[in-house]
Design an enzyme around this catalytic site. Structure first.
Site, PDB file in Angstrom:
ATOM      1  CD  GLU A 287      -4.062   5.002  10.662  1.00  0.00           C
ATOM      2  OE1 GLU A 287      -3.747   4.486   9.438  1.00  0.00           O
ATOM      3  OE2 GLU A 287      -5.207   5.014  10.987  1.00  0.00           O
ATOM      4  CD1 TRP A 290      -6.843   1.114  10.545  1.00  0.00           C
ATOM      5  CD2 TRP A 290      -7.684  -0.307   9.141  1.00  0.00           C
ATOM      6  NE1 TRP A 290      -8.084   1.405  10.488  1.00  0.00           N
ATOM      7  CE2 TRP A 290      -8.851   0.564   9.553  1.00  0.00           C
ATOM      8  CE3 TRP A 290      -7.911  -1.289   8.089  1.00  0.00           C
ATOM      9  CZ2 TRP A 290     -10.140   0.587   9.254  1.00  0.00           C
ATOM     10  CZ3 TRP A 290      -9.610  -1.471   7.800  1.00  0.00           C
ATOM     11  CH2 TRP A 290     -10.368  -0.578   8.363  1.00  0.00           C
ATOM     12  CD1 TRP A 319     -16.400  -2.625 -12.266  1.00  0.00           C
ATOM     13  CD2 TRP A 319     -16.653  -0.761 -11.182  1.00  0.00           C
ATOM     14  NE1 TRP A 319     -16.397  -3.107 -11.058  1.00  0.00           N
ATOM     15  CE2 TRP A 319     -16.541  -1.775 -10.472  1.00  0.00           C
ATOM     16  CE3 TRP A 319     -17.028   0.550 -10.698  1.00  0.00           C
ATOM     17  CZ2 TRP A 319     -16.457  -1.744  -8.953  1.00  0.00           C
ATOM     18  CZ3 TRP A 319     -17.192   0.806  -9.185  1.00  0.00           C
ATOM     19  CH2 TRP A 319     -17.009  -0.589  -8.669  1.00  0.00           C
ATOM     20  CG  ASN A 354      -4.298   7.120   5.095  1.00  0.00           C
ATOM     21  OD1 ASN A 354      -4.123   6.355   4.520  1.00  0.00           O
ATOM     22  ND2 ASN A 354      -5.050   7.314   6.116  1.00  0.00           N
ATOM     23  CD1 TRP A 372     -13.217  -2.396  -7.593  1.00  0.00           C
ATOM     24  CD2 TRP A 372     -10.881  -3.092  -7.124  1.00  0.00           C
ATOM     25  NE1 TRP A 372     -13.078  -3.883  -7.400  1.00  0.00           N
ATOM     26  CE2 TRP A 372     -11.688  -4.267  -7.204  1.00  0.00           C
ATOM     27  CE3 TRP A 372      -9.583  -2.981  -6.670  1.00  0.00           C
ATOM     28  CZ2 TRP A 372     -11.074  -5.629  -6.934  1.00  0.00           C
ATOM     29  CZ3 TRP A 372      -8.930  -4.304  -6.553  1.00  0.00           C
ATOM     30  CH2 TRP A 372      -9.850  -5.340  -6.634  1.00  0.00           C
ATOM     31  CD1 TRP A 395      -6.205   1.615  -4.523  1.00  0.00           C
ATOM     32  CD2 TRP A 395      -8.041   2.411  -5.439  1.00  0.00           C
ATOM     33  NE1 TRP A 395      -5.892   2.641  -5.011  1.00  0.00           N
ATOM     34  CE2 TRP A 395      -6.960   3.067  -5.684  1.00  0.00           C
ATOM     35  CE3 TRP A 395      -9.192   2.587  -5.912  1.00  0.00           C
ATOM     36  CZ2 TRP A 395      -6.930   4.265  -6.567  1.00  0.00           C
ATOM     37  CZ3 TRP A 395      -9.415   3.508  -6.854  1.00  0.00           C
ATOM     38  CH2 TRP A 395      -8.383   4.639  -6.987  1.00  0.00           C
TER      39      TRP A 395
END
Length: 484
Positions: A287, A290, A319, A354, A372, A395
């Site tokens: 993590e 990331w 969208w 998360n 998004w 996202w």
């Protein structure tokens, strides 16, 4: 003839509101000259970036604690109202001149607006005869350090993680000595309380939100130690279940810098040496990787900071503009219990688990097919740990517009996610009280129950056919780009 003023060095605090494991502060205290500190309060910039009131509260109260701690070291922390980043450079120049500052120690930041601010400040400092020394103490591996075999930035996480780990194995940061008062330095008074109080008074924030959180470095380090001692061993097994206290809850401290990512890494490395903690420590280190990954993406692709998707063909996606669907998602009224529980957790607590961030984001962008960027902004308006790089990266990953090796084929079923990660509906019942008495047989799909639940909506969209609709829309976007 009056004596020339004594030269001073300056620590410029930003998203690194701590004294422990702070490379810039350590370097300043090791310098032979007197030390000052400054923080430029940019509330208008917060407005522009939709920073949540709860996050502002956390930063302001952490700044208060920092000011008091630095005062005990004999370091005055000056808080200067700047409004926006554009106003910082001239204010910094004036400050350097007034206090005879010859050197500025500062932690580097990597987003587009921050880089523009820092370039302007570097020019001003140079005109004042002051040197700026930057430190990468907000990450474990500096963003532009690792490249692929072709010399390009990594855009896929797995190979980045391998390179990141290899670099840290041989170049990982060593623990810094504890910050101490310089010899001969006297304790000073922190003068920033009134300014902080005024900024807090301007926040429209429910006291119930702040009651659940503790600001500042002391609380952050306490939470870190508690997590490592009680939860690290089970982290890999429990972190995906929102009803459990299986995550570290340290994201807010890392995003505001009240906790050093290096300190987290040091403790995780210790955990790797213990059989009971090894599995959890390895997962947690992933993590942290990331976190660095999304920062290097932002540094290498600055267009992402102004709303651009990473995958250029997705600029042409059409969208949905259904406002009623978007509002249903915002308010936790989609009829999908886990999605609704996640959204309500966010609004009620300022934080979201998360796993649920992925579930909720994918539901908005795949099931509802809403842009998004609208969800990204909504999260920033509520998250206490609103970190632009991580939020944007998450996202775009969920929407399949980002750095993703398996693009639009990834579609989470909100029902299946609910059944897997909240099997007994414990989390759902906590945040969706309308379903508190629902039998486990129906808790994940209440629309199938023999009798409708009073006050809880039916699903706003059907789950069937989502993958086909998304695939077709992404294919059409690619065809549009290729035809131009």
């Amino acid at each position: 003839m009056p004596a020339a003023p004594m030269e001073a060095v300056l620590v410029w605090f930003r998203n690194d509101l701590r004294v422990h494991e702070h490379a810039a502060l350590s370097a300043a205290l090791a310098d032979g000259r007197s030390v000052r500190a400054v923080y430029f309060l940019c509330e208008d910039q917060w407005d522009r970036h939709h920073v949540a009131p709860l996050r502002r509260w956390y930063v302001l109260e952490s700044l208060r604690e920092l000011g008091e701690r630095l005062a005990r070291f004999g370091v005055p922390l000056d808080i200067i109202k700047a409004g926006t980043f554009q106003a910082v450079a001239p204010l910094l120049g004036d400050y350097l001149s007034r206090h005879s500052v010859c050197k500025v120690f500062v932690g580097r930041e990597y987003l587009r607006n921050e880089l523009d601010r820092d370039r302007a400040c570097a020019a001003v400092a140079s005109s004042c005869g002051a040197e700026i020394q930057g430190f990468d103490h907000g990450v474990l591996v500096p963003p532009r350090l690792l490249t692929t075999g072709q010399g390009k930035p990594y855009t896929v996480f797995s190979p980045y993680r391998r390179s990141w780990q290899k670099w840290l194995d041989s170049h990982g940061p060593e623990p810094l000595p504890s910050a101490k008062r310089k010899r001969g330095a006297r304790q000073v008074n922190f003068e920033g309380h009134l300014l902080i109080d005024a900024a807090l008074a301007g926040l429209a924030i429910d006291p119930a939100l702040t009651a659940s959180w503790q600001a500042g470095e002391q609380a952050a380090r306490g939470r870190l130690k508690a997590f490592v001692s009680t939860s690290l061993a089970g982290y890999q097994r429990q972190r995906d279940f929102p009803a459990l206290s299986g995550t570290s809850m340290l994201s807010v401290a890392l995003s505001a810098g009240t906790l050093s990512v290096a300190e987290c890494w040091h403790l995780a490395r210790v955990g790797l040496q213990q059989s009971a903690q090894r599995e959890g420590a390895e997962c947690w280190i992933g993590e942290l990787a990331w976190r660095d990954f999304y920062r290097q993406i932002m540094a290498n692709f600055p267009r992402l900071a102004v709303g651009e998707p990473f995958r250029e063909e997705t600029r042409f996606i059409q969208w949905s503009s259904d406002e009623s669907l978007f509002q249903a998602w915002c308010e936790g009224r989609t009829g999908y219990p886990l999605v609704d529980a996640a959204q309500r957790q966010l609004v009620q607590t300022g934080w979201m688990h998360n796993r649920l961030r992925m579930v909720s984001a994918m539901f908005l962008t795949k099931n509802l097919f809403i842009d998004w960027r609208r969800g990204e902004q909504f999260f920033m308006r509520h998250l206490i740990d609103g970190d632009f790089a991580a939020n944007n990266g998450g996202w775009q990953w969920s929407a399949s517009t980002g750095t993703d090796a398996a693009p639009y084929f990834r579609v989470f079923s909100p029902v299946r996610q609910s059944q897997r990660f909240d099997p007994d509906g414990e989390f759902i019942r906590r945040y969706v009280p309308e379903l508190a008495e629902m039998d486990n047989k129906w808790i994940h799909e209440p629309w199938k129950a023999p009798h409708p639940v009073a006050g809880y909506p039916s699903p706003v969209v059907d789950q069937a056919g989502v993958r086909d609709r998304v695939t077709a829309a992404f294919r059409a976007a690619r065809e549009i780009m290729e035809s131009q």
